[in-house]
Design a protein around this motif. Structure first.
Motif, PDB file in Angstrom:
ATOM      1  N   VAL A  43     -11.259 -25.336   6.217  1.00 25.25           N
ATOM      2  CA  VAL A  43     -12.405 -24.510   5.867  1.00 25.25           C
ATOM      3  C   VAL A  43     -13.376 -24.366   7.037  1.00 25.25           C
ATOM      4  N   THR A  44     -13.785 -25.479   7.631  1.00 25.62           N
ATOM      5  CA  THR A  44     -14.812 -25.428   8.680  1.00 25.62           C
ATOM      6  C   THR A  44     -14.212 -25.541  10.076  1.00 25.62           C
ATOM      7  N   ARG A  45     -14.968 -25.015  11.031  1.00 24.76           N
ATOM      8  CA  ARG A  45     -14.661 -25.187  12.450  1.00 24.76           C
ATOM      9  C   ARG A  45     -15.936 -25.584  13.182  1.00 24.76           C
ATOM     10  N   ALA A  46     -16.524 -26.668  12.713  1.00 28.82           N
ATOM     11  CA  ALA A  46     -17.769 -27.161  13.292  1.00 28.82           C
ATOM     12  C   ALA A  46     -17.522 -27.675  14.707  1.00 28.82           C
ATOM     13  N   VAL A  47     -18.534 -27.556  15.550  1.00 29.72           N
ATOM     14  CA  VAL A  47     -18.417 -28.012  16.943  1.00 29.72           C
ATOM     15  C   VAL A  47     -18.256 -29.524  16.994  1.00 29.72           C
ATOM     16  N   ASP A  92     -21.844 -23.413  -7.933  1.00 33.79           N
ATOM     17  CA  ASP A  92     -20.994 -22.338  -8.443  1.00 33.79           C
ATOM     18  C   ASP A  92     -19.635 -22.293  -7.750  1.00 33.79           C
ATOM     19  N   GLY A  93     -19.374 -23.260  -6.854  1.00 33.25           N
ATOM     20  CA  GLY A  93     -18.080 -23.334  -6.176  1.00 33.25           C
ATOM     21  C   GLY A  93     -17.885 -22.304  -5.083  1.00 33.25           C
ATOM     22  N   SER A  94     -18.936 -21.585  -4.706  1.00 30.62           N
ATOM     23  CA  SER A  94     -18.796 -20.500  -3.731  1.00 30.62           C
ATOM     24  C   SER A  94     -18.705 -20.989  -2.296  1.00 30.62           C
ATOM     25  N   GLY A  95     -19.078 -22.227  -2.064  1.00 28.72           N
ATOM     26  CA  GLY A  95     -19.045 -22.725  -0.696  1.00 28.72           C
ATOM     27  C   GLY A  95     -19.377 -24.198  -0.640  1.00 28.72           C
ATOM     28  N   LEU A  96     -19.537 -24.681   0.590  1.00 28.91           N
ATOM     29  CA  LEU A  96     -19.784 -26.096   0.819  1.00 28.91           C
ATOM     30  C   LEU A  96     -20.975 -26.265   1.753  1.00 28.91           C
ATOM     31  N   TYR A  97     -21.904 -27.108   1.338  1.00 27.35           N
ATOM     32  CA  TYR A  97     -22.994 -27.519   2.207  1.00 27.35           C
ATOM     33  C   TYR A  97     -22.520 -28.751   2.989  1.00 27.35           C
ATOM     34  N   TYR A  98     -22.858 -28.817   4.272  1.00 25.90           N
ATOM     35  CA  TYR A  98     -22.424 -29.991   5.032  1.00 25.90           C
ATOM     36  C   TYR A  98     -23.401 -30.323   6.156  1.00 25.90           C
ATOM     37  N   ILE A  99     -23.356 -31.579   6.572  1.00 25.42           N
ATOM     38  CA  ILE A  99     -24.159 -32.072   7.688  1.00 25.42           C
ATOM     39  C   ILE A  99     -23.249 -32.248   8.893  1.00 25.42           C
ATOM     40  N   LEU A 149     -28.245 -29.246   8.567  1.00 23.62           N
ATOM     41  CA  LEU A 149     -27.545 -28.838   7.352  1.00 23.62           C
ATOM     42  C   LEU A 149     -27.027 -27.411   7.488  1.00 23.62           C
ATOM     43  N   TYR A 150     -25.762 -27.225   7.074  1.00 26.34           N
ATOM     44  CA  TYR A 150     -25.110 -25.917   7.138  1.00 26.34           C
ATOM     45  C   TYR A 150     -24.559 -25.550   5.758  1.00 26.34           C
ATOM     46  N   PHE A 151     -24.272 -24.250   5.598  1.00 28.81           N
ATOM     47  CA  PHE A 151     -23.545 -23.773   4.426  1.00 28.81           C
ATOM     48  C   PHE A 151     -22.376 -22.920   4.896  1.00 28.81           C
ATOM     49  N   CYS A 152     -21.182 -23.222   4.375  1.00 27.68           N
ATOM     50  CA  CYS A 152     -19.985 -22.458   4.722  1.00 27.68           C
ATOM     51  C   CYS A 152     -19.421 -21.811   3.454  1.00 27.68           C
ATOM     52  N   PRO A 153     -19.421 -20.473   3.352  1.00 26.34           N
ATOM     53  CA  PRO A 153     -18.843 -19.806   2.178  1.00 26.34           C
ATOM     54  C   PRO A 153     -17.327 -19.971   2.154  1.00 26.34           C
ATOM     55  N   ILE A 154     -16.767 -20.179   0.983  1.00 27.15           N
ATOM     56  CA  ILE A 154     -15.348 -20.501   0.857  1.00 27.15           C
ATOM     57  C   ILE A 154     -14.436 -19.322   1.186  1.00 27.15           C
ATOM     58  N   ASN A 155     -14.636 -18.198   0.541  1.00 28.94           N
ATOM     59  CA  ASN A 155     -13.682 -17.088   0.702  1.00 28.94           C
ATOM     60  C   ASN A 155     -13.550 -16.604   2.140  1.00 28.94           C
ATOM     61  N   SER A 174     -15.500 -18.672  14.497  1.00 26.59           N
ATOM     62  CA  SER A 174     -15.941 -20.060  14.597  1.00 26.59           C
ATOM     63  C   SER A 174     -17.030 -20.301  13.568  1.00 26.59           C
ATOM     64  N   ASP A 175     -17.414 -21.577  13.391  1.00 19.54           N
ATOM     65  CA  ASP A 175     -18.491 -21.876  12.452  1.00 19.54           C
ATOM     66  C   ASP A 175     -19.812 -21.263  12.908  1.00 19.54           C
ATOM     67  N   GLU A 176     -20.002 -21.135  14.224  1.00 16.47           N
ATOM     68  CA  GLU A 176     -21.227 -20.526  14.715  1.00 16.47           C
ATOM     69  C   GLU A 176     -21.349 -19.077  14.242  1.00 16.47           C
ATOM     70  N   GLU A 177     -20.203 -18.440  13.988  1.00 14.07           N
ATOM     71  CA  GLU A 177     -20.206 -17.052  13.533  1.00 14.07           C
ATOM     72  C   GLU A 177     -20.170 -16.939  12.011  1.00 14.07           C
ATOM     73  N   LEU A 178     -19.697 -17.982  11.340  1.00 15.79           N
ATOM     74  CA  LEU A 178     -19.529 -17.913   9.888  1.00 15.79           C
ATOM     75  C   LEU A 178     -20.505 -18.800   9.131  1.00 15.79           C
ATOM     76  N   ALA A 179     -20.565 -20.099   9.498  1.00 19.36           N
ATOM     77  CA  ALA A 179     -21.419 -21.033   8.769  1.00 19.36           C
ATOM     78  C   ALA A 179     -22.895 -20.707   8.999  1.00 19.36           C
ATOM     79  N   ILE A 180     -23.701 -20.952   7.999  1.00 17.18           N
ATOM     80  CA  ILE A 180     -25.130 -20.655   8.050  1.00 17.18           C
ATOM     81  C   ILE A 180     -25.898 -21.950   8.297  1.00 17.18           C
ATOM     82  N   CYS A 181     -26.678 -21.990   9.363  1.00 22.09           N
ATOM     83  CA  CYS A 181     -27.539 -23.146   9.627  1.00 22.09           C
ATOM     84  C   CYS A 181     -28.788 -23.008   8.765  1.00 22.09           C
ATOM     85  N   LEU A 182     -29.001 -23.937   7.851  1.00 22.48           N
ATOM     86  CA  LEU A 182     -30.085 -23.825   6.888  1.00 22.48           C
ATOM     87  C   LEU A 182     -31.399 -24.414   7.383  1.00 22.48           C
TER      88      LEU A 182
END
Length: 661
Positions: free
Chosen positions: A110-114, A125-132, A163-169, A191-199
């Motif tokens: 799912v993720t490609r964190a640095v 709602d299962g739409s994504g994953l929050y992660y540190i 903290l980041y959020f990565c949408p699943i689909n 990459s996660d820099e392009e997809l994951a959201i830094c909250l």
């Protein structure tokens, strides 16, 4: 040798018994995921593998194999997927989130964190994953390293996380994309820099933990000024509005700690908290904060031990805590009353996972005759005890004695199954670390000291829960404040005298050993006393002043000695083993890792040189590349074999040949 006809488990077999941890119960109780740690002897590593037990089939499915490690399983809200951490493909060793789909029995990244993903939670709602994850090094830092080499500005440089959020689909789409054709016809993988959201885009804070409200609208975040251990006590809670990303600090008095959970209705949070002085030995209490009334409330006022919240469900808060040599899982109800869920009466229940509706629970449970296994809704689903089947096994007893100042001390006595009360046995004392830790009456799984092999060779073994140990209340924890070593020694030697007075321990054949704080107490026994025939010091402190200036947890010493070396030189000398080295006479083995930041290796060299200078038989073994504890099966094997040979030689008169590996 013990008189039983059965053989005991060997050092290698004890190390090979898989360890179990990180339980995750399926939302409907049809499965449970857990992590199984195995020893790979050929490559000399331990490897974690996420396992899924399926209740209907009774099968255990491993999500990884070989040297590919996985950990931290967590079910999606609908139970159709299991998220977990796994090291990436060859050339990318960072821990990333993967998803295992139950219907297809397949895993996708799912993720490609640095940097490593440290922890995560599902969106409700299962739409994504929050992660540190740790922030990437800045261009300025990279340039500094290129121009000048690798160095650190102590207490200034810091590896903060956010903290980041990565949408699943979209994440799964980018993973599947490369499978659709060769590289010249497919789109580049995001990459996660392009997809994951830094909250949380705040460069001056470090995010250590969080929880998401059931409606998905709020996140409570634990932040500190830095990732340094010394800044943990400055942790604060902030409320993050998911829609606006606005952060609101919560006016909760410090110190607060990581275990934070929303109530089911999202109106309150619960967390662990220490008294204002925030000493290492203090107990962690359970407290709640009402987001509407802004009032704090202590929830377990009559419980005099550290409390760890597991989950907040409709019927109350599920907690874990240690009661002497038991560990309990309990439910704290709205009126403050507590209901036992599992454990107690000498049993250990811990590592619980509870479903959101509170109907399903899984945990680890052990007793004096059974190793810890995974239990799903009260039923055992693993069987680690098969490793002891058909083998001789020591018997564990919880015993009590009175220390020199009248303090009641408990400990675990291991004896052979054919124990003869009329015999005089050589005695070994194995001292736990911490000091806020404890020894339990459970089958042997000690990776540093070969208790079963000691029993097989004819010893009996005492593991004292000396003053300062966990499970006995806040007053007991404070009894070695400004009394380190001296009070601990009194507890240990009183336990030895108690067993001698019972008529079955031989006062002339006693040895002592321990790791970390247990190593410190053993070093104190070596220089402060001539009551022992042999001593082993594992990663132990020899000089509190040396330790204070070089450890990564300076507050530890200030808390226990209530001063710095510059404020009270006397207390530092009085409680340091090296102070009494001129009176030392006991053969002493010293084992230490050269990469130990918790108890730096200078402590080992100082004790060794001091003992050598006064003519004591001392051996120093430095384990290359090892930190505060061993992390390889070969290292655990070496440490145990050296200790077995050392004590058999100095107490039983056996050859020392096995010591020289």
């Amino acid at each position: 040798m013990s008189g039983t006809d059965k053989t005991y488990v060997s050092i290698e077999e004890v190390i090979s018994i898989p360890a179990l941890r990180e339980i995750a119960v399926h939302p409907d109780g049809s499965a449970v995921a857990y992590v199984k740690r195995v020893a790979n002897w050929d490559d000399n590593i331990y490897v974690d593998h996420v396992q899924i037990f399926e209740k209907t089939s009774g099968r255990h499915v491993s999500l990884t194999s070989g040297n590919v490690a996985s950990s931290a399983p967590m079910w999606s809200p609908d139970g159709k997927k299991l998220a977990y951490l796994q090291a990436g493909p060859e050339g990318d060793a960072k821990k990333q989130i993967y998803l295992y789909t139950m219907e297809t029995a397949t895993s996708l990244r799912v993720t490609r964190a640095v940097n490593d993903v440290k922890s995560f939670r599902w969106a409700p709602d299962g739409s994504g994953l929050y992660y540190i994850s740790e922030l990437a090094a800045s261009g300025k830092q990279k340039e500094r390293k290129r121009l000048y080499g690798d160095f650190e500005y102590v207490n200034i440089d810091d590896n903060k996380s956010t903290l980041y959020f990565c949408p699943i689909n979209p994440a799964l789409a980018r993973t599947l994309g490369p499978l659709q054709g060769p590289s010249d016809v497919r789109q580049d993988v995001l990459s996660d820099e392009e997809l994951a959201i830094c909250l949380i885009e705040m460069a001056d804070v470090h995010v250590s933990a969080f929880d998401v409200s059931r409606d998905g609208e709020k996140i409570v975040v634990a932040i500190a000024p830095s990732s340094r251990i010394t800044d943990v006590e400055k942790t604060e809670f902030h409320l993050l509005d998911v829609a606006t990303r606005h952060m609101t600090p919560l006016p909760i008095p410090k110190p607060v700690y990581y275990d934070v959970h929303f109530s089911p209705d999202g109106r309150k949070i619960c967390y662990t908290k220490r008294p204002p002085d925030n000493a290492y030995y203090d107990t962690d209490v359970l407290e709640s904060y009402d987001l509407e009334t802004k009032k704090c409330e202590r929830l377990t006022g009559d419980l005099d031990e550290s409390v760890y919240p597991v989950a907040w469900i409709k019927s109350g808060i599920v907690i874990e805590w240690q009661d002497k040599t038991s560990r309990k899982i309990e439910l704290v109800k709205a009126d403050g009353s507590r209901e036992l869920v599992a454990g107690g009466d000498g049993h250990l229940a811990y590592g619980a996972s509870v479903s959101a509706d509170g109907e399903q629970i899984a945990y680890l449970k052990a007793s004096d005759t059974e190793l810890a296994d995974v239990f799903l809704n009260g039923e055992r689903v693993t069987n680690r005890n098969q490793h002891y089947e058909g083998r001789a096994k020591s018997t564990k007893r919880v015993i009590e004695w009175e220390s020199g100042d009248g303090t009641a001390i408990e400990g675990i006595l291991s004896i052979p199954p054919d124990f003869d009360q009329s015999k005089r046995y050589p005695l070994l004392v194995v001292i736990h670390g911490g000091p806020v830790a404890a020894s339990f009456a459970v089958p042997t799984s000690n990776l540093y000291y070969p208790i079963e092999s000691f029993i097989e060779c004819g010893f009996i073994v005492l593991e004292p829960n000396y003053r300062g140990s966990a499970g006995y209340g806040s007053k007991f924890r404070r009894l070695n404040v400004r009394n380190l070593g001296i009070g601990d020694y009194s507890d240990v030697i009183a336990g030895v005298d108690h067993l001698v007075s019972q008529g079955f321990a031989d006062a002339s054949r006693v040895g002592v050993m321990g790791w970390s704080q247990g190593g410190y107490i053993s070093a104190f026994c070596s220089t402060y006393s001539n009551r022992f025939k042999a001593v082993s010091v594992g990663a132990g402190i020899s000089n509190w002043a040396t330790y204070y200036v070089s450890t990564d947890i300076h507050p530890f010493t200030r808390h226990y000695l209530a001063a710095t070396p510059w404020e009270d030189e006397v207390i530092y000398k009085r409680t340091s083993p090296i102070t009494y080295v001129n009176e030392a006479s006991t053969p002493t083995l010293i084992q230490h890792g050269d990469n130990d930041s918790r108890v730096p290796v200078q402590n080992a060299y100082e004790l060794y040189q001091g003992l050598s200078d006064v003519g004591v038989d001392a051996n120093l073994i430095i384990f290359k590349g090892m930190g505060h504890g061993a992390d390889k099966p070969g290292l655990h094997r070496a440490i145990q074999k050296q200790n077995l040979a050392w004590f058999c030689n100095h107490i039983l008169g056996a050859p020392l040949d096995g010591f020289w590996l």
